[in-house]
Design an enzyme around this catalytic site. Sequence first.
Site, PDB file in Angstrom:
ATOM      1  N   ILE A 136      -8.701  -0.861  -3.317  1.00 36.32           N
ATOM      2  CA  ILE A 136      -7.897  -1.518  -2.295  1.00 36.32           C
ATOM      3  C   ILE A 136      -8.043  -0.687  -1.025  1.00 36.32           C
ATOM      4  CG2 ILE A 136      -6.258  -2.665  -3.828  1.00 36.32           C
ATOM      5  CD1 ILE A 136      -4.326  -0.404  -3.500  1.00 36.32           C
ATOM      6  N   ASP A 137      -7.836  -1.323   0.120  1.00 43.86           N
ATOM      7  CA  ASP A 137      -8.068  -0.658   1.393  1.00 43.86           C
ATOM      8  C   ASP A 137      -7.145   0.541   1.596  1.00 43.86           C
ATOM      9  OD1 ASP A 137      -9.941  -2.630   1.978  1.00 43.86           O
ATOM     10  OD2 ASP A 137      -8.466  -3.896   2.989  1.00 43.86           O
ATOM     11  N   MET A 138      -7.543   1.412   2.498  1.00 45.60           N
ATOM     12  CA  MET A 138      -6.778   2.625   2.768  1.00 45.60           C
ATOM     13  C   MET A 138      -5.326   2.309   3.133  1.00 45.60           C
ATOM     14  SD  MET A 138      -7.527   5.650   5.570  1.00 45.60           S
ATOM     15  CE  MET A 138      -7.270   4.617   7.018  1.00 45.60           C
ATOM     16  N   THR A 140      -3.685  -0.495   2.408  1.00 44.11           N
ATOM     17  CA  THR A 140      -3.042  -1.382   1.439  1.00 44.11           C
ATOM     18  C   THR A 140      -2.398  -0.513   0.364  1.00 44.11           C
ATOM     19  OG1 THR A 140      -4.642  -3.152   1.822  1.00 44.11           O
ATOM     20  CG2 THR A 140      -3.402  -3.244  -0.230  1.00 44.11           C
ATOM     21  N   ARG A 237      -7.115 -10.521   3.861  1.00 47.14           N
ATOM     22  CA  ARG A 237      -7.081 -10.314   5.305  1.00 47.14           C
ATOM     23  C   ARG A 237      -7.972 -11.323   6.028  1.00 47.14           C
ATOM     24  NH1 ARG A 237      -8.644  -4.135   5.844  1.00 47.14           N
ATOM     25  NH2 ARG A 237      -8.235  -4.549   8.056  1.00 47.14           N
TER      26      ARG A 237
END
Length: 304
Positions: A136-138, A140, A237
């Site tokens: 998962i993104d930084m 998130t 997103r």
Amino acid sequence: MKDFFTVENQEGDRIDRYLSEILEDKSRSYIQKLIKEQYILVNQKPVKASYRLLLGDRVEITLPEVKEPDIVPEDIPLDILYEDKDIIIVNKPKQMVVHPAPGHYSGTLVNALMYHCNHELSGINGTMRPGIVHRIDMDTTGSLAVCKNDASHQSLAQQLKEHTIYRIYVAVVHGRLRDDNGIVNAPIGRHPIERKKMSVNAKNGRQAVTHYKVLERFKDFTYIQCELETGRTHQIRVHMASIGHPLLGDVVYGPHKCPFSNLQGQTLHAKLLGFVHPKTGEYLEVEAPLPQYFTELIDILRKK
């Protein structure tokens, strides 16, 4: 590493642009550097980055070996949602990168996991991403499963491939969604111009499906739940931005100025994760509580 290909339907494309699509993890500037240093040849001859491909051209790519830095264990606190001898599920905080990469060789989730698990992590994804099956993104937050051995890794990777892992996210988006439920079914691929971004891209994209449900509407924003049918990079997103409702705080796919200055990146939380346990064969479901910043934001929006 050497690779070859023969131009079949890319006639007229600049070689640097085309290779940046083939080598998705390499930037266009890096490819231009390889061309300049003659690591990339066309018909056994060096060319310029502006060279236009011709049908039948034989392109030879030599990627120079890059020595990977040593990744060291770090005593970083982990919010553990579940753990046994095969897997560990953590609640990842904001501003934490999942695995080491250029510019982030310490302070990552992998550094913390190596310390906590005493190096007992699956090795399928190499020394830079031990145990990591999905990311998962930084910015998130939320639930992330990590594997301690290769057998568990292979099981979860197969479940991901078959789209049988249950993943629920919650988010706050700009605007008031009209429908209570909806589906965004649009392929996602690399942005044709901004290579660090993804976009709804029918030509080069891969199938991506997001189901969303309205949880609560506010004056200028909507609190939603998203269920992933697929797991493409930046999927929620990109999909929500594509229908005119980008995530609050997402300055990459939404407004460049966030109305809430204290937010750090997109308002997105991986709330629920469910899958078949790789060892027991039983269904396992774990829920990550909303982080404090998220609950405080919801309270602010309700008061407005």
